[in-house]
Design a protein around this motif. Structure first.
Motif, PDB file in Angstrom:
ATOM      1  N   PHE A 186      12.731 -16.566  -8.024  1.00 53.83           N
ATOM      2  CA  PHE A 186      11.566 -17.383  -8.366  1.00 53.83           C
ATOM      3  C   PHE A 186      11.778 -18.855  -8.005  1.00 53.83           C
ATOM      4  N   SER A 187      12.979 -19.364  -8.225  1.00 51.57           N
ATOM      5  CA  SER A 187      13.262 -20.769  -7.945  1.00 51.57           C
ATOM      6  C   SER A 187      13.060 -21.094  -6.466  1.00 51.57           C
ATOM      7  N   GLU A 188      13.598 -20.256  -5.580  1.00 54.50           N
ATOM      8  CA  GLU A 188      13.425 -20.470  -4.138  1.00 54.50           C
ATOM      9  C   GLU A 188      11.946 -20.424  -3.755  1.00 54.50           C
ATOM     10  N   THR A 189      11.237 -19.472  -4.322  1.00 52.47           N
ATOM     11  CA  THR A 189       9.810 -19.313  -4.033  1.00 52.47           C
ATOM     12  C   THR A 189       9.020 -20.512  -4.525  1.00 52.47           C
ATOM     13  N   GLY A 191      -5.935  -4.460   3.665  1.00 51.69           N
ATOM     14  CA  GLY A 191      -5.036  -4.332   4.800  1.00 51.69           C
ATOM     15  C   GLY A 191      -3.975  -3.290   4.494  1.00 51.69           C
ATOM     16  N   PHE A 192      -3.064  -3.125   5.444  1.00 52.50           N
ATOM     17  CA  PHE A 192      -1.957  -2.190   5.249  1.00 52.50           C
ATOM     18  C   PHE A 192      -0.832  -2.895   4.506  1.00 52.50           C
ATOM     19  N   CYS A 193      -0.271  -2.227   3.521  1.00 55.53           N
ATOM     20  CA  CYS A 193       0.791  -2.815   2.701  1.00 55.53           C
ATOM     21  C   CYS A 193       2.025  -3.108   3.548  1.00 55.53           C
ATOM     22  N   PRO A 194       2.549  -4.330   3.448  1.00 51.75           N
ATOM     23  CA  PRO A 194       3.744  -4.679   4.221  1.00 51.75           C
ATOM     24  C   PRO A 194       5.046  -4.169   3.607  1.00 51.75           C
ATOM     25  N   PHE A 195       4.956  -3.542   2.436  1.00 53.65           N
ATOM     26  CA  PHE A 195       6.166  -3.156   1.714  1.00 53.65           C
ATOM     27  C   PHE A 195       6.526  -1.682   1.837  1.00 53.65           C
ATOM     28  N   HIS A 196       5.677  -0.899   2.479  1.00 56.73           N
ATOM     29  CA  HIS A 196       6.002   0.509   2.716  1.00 56.73           C
ATOM     30  C   HIS A 196       5.253   0.984   3.953  1.00 56.73           C
ATOM     31  N   PHE A 210       4.357 -12.092  -4.361  1.00 53.37           N
ATOM     32  CA  PHE A 210       4.239 -11.634  -2.976  1.00 53.37           C
ATOM     33  C   PHE A 210       5.401 -12.169  -2.139  1.00 53.37           C
ATOM     34  N   LEU A 211       5.645 -13.469  -2.201  1.00 59.32           N
ATOM     35  CA  LEU A 211       6.732 -14.045  -1.404  1.00 59.32           C
ATOM     36  C   LEU A 211       8.103 -13.589  -1.882  1.00 59.32           C
ATOM     37  N   MET A 212       8.265 -13.424  -3.197  1.00 58.85           N
ATOM     38  CA  MET A 212       9.554 -12.955  -3.714  1.00 58.85           C
ATOM     39  C   MET A 212       9.863 -11.570  -3.150  1.00 58.85           C
TER      40      MET A 212
END
Length: 111
Positions: free
Chosen positions: A78-81, A32-37, A69-71
């Motif tokens: 990391f704790s929240e994730t 897929g297309f990268c969601p980060f750029h 990925f979620l971070m």
């Protein structure tokens, strides 16, 4: 099995990523297309379900597991994730032991 490993075993990375990235099957992997750029030409973002990892072969050239990925996507530490994914996977968290603290430090250290 550590809590981190249990969470990884219970959450399918392709399902998690597909909530925010339109994925298309490419053999045993997904692209897929990268969601980060920004990039709308070449789907350089690949999810590897066998290893539970993802990688962008484009501009950002990053990769990792469901935690990374979620971070990156949500801007969480990391704790929240871990809390979010454990709740989603139905895994009960206990106060961290030495092994978990070492794993958490490994995930929070810059790659």
């Amino acid at each position: 099995m550590s809590v981190i490993d249990e969470v990884k075993a219970r959450i399918d990375i392709a399902d998690l990523v597909s909530e925010s990235v339109q994925l298309r099957r490419a053999g045993k992997n997904f692209t897929g297309f990268c969601p980060f750029h920004p990039n709308q030409r070449t789907p350089a973002f690949v999810v590897f379900p066998d290893t539970g990892t993802w990688r962008c072969f484009g501009q950002c050239n990053e990769g990792g597991d469901i935690f990374r990925f979620l971070m990156k996507k949500e801007g969480w530490d990391f704790s929240e994730t871990l809390h979010y994914l454990a709740d989603r996977a139905g895994v009960q968290l206990k106060p961290p032991g030495e092994e978990q603290q070492a794993a958490a430090e490994e995930h929070t250290s810059p790659s």
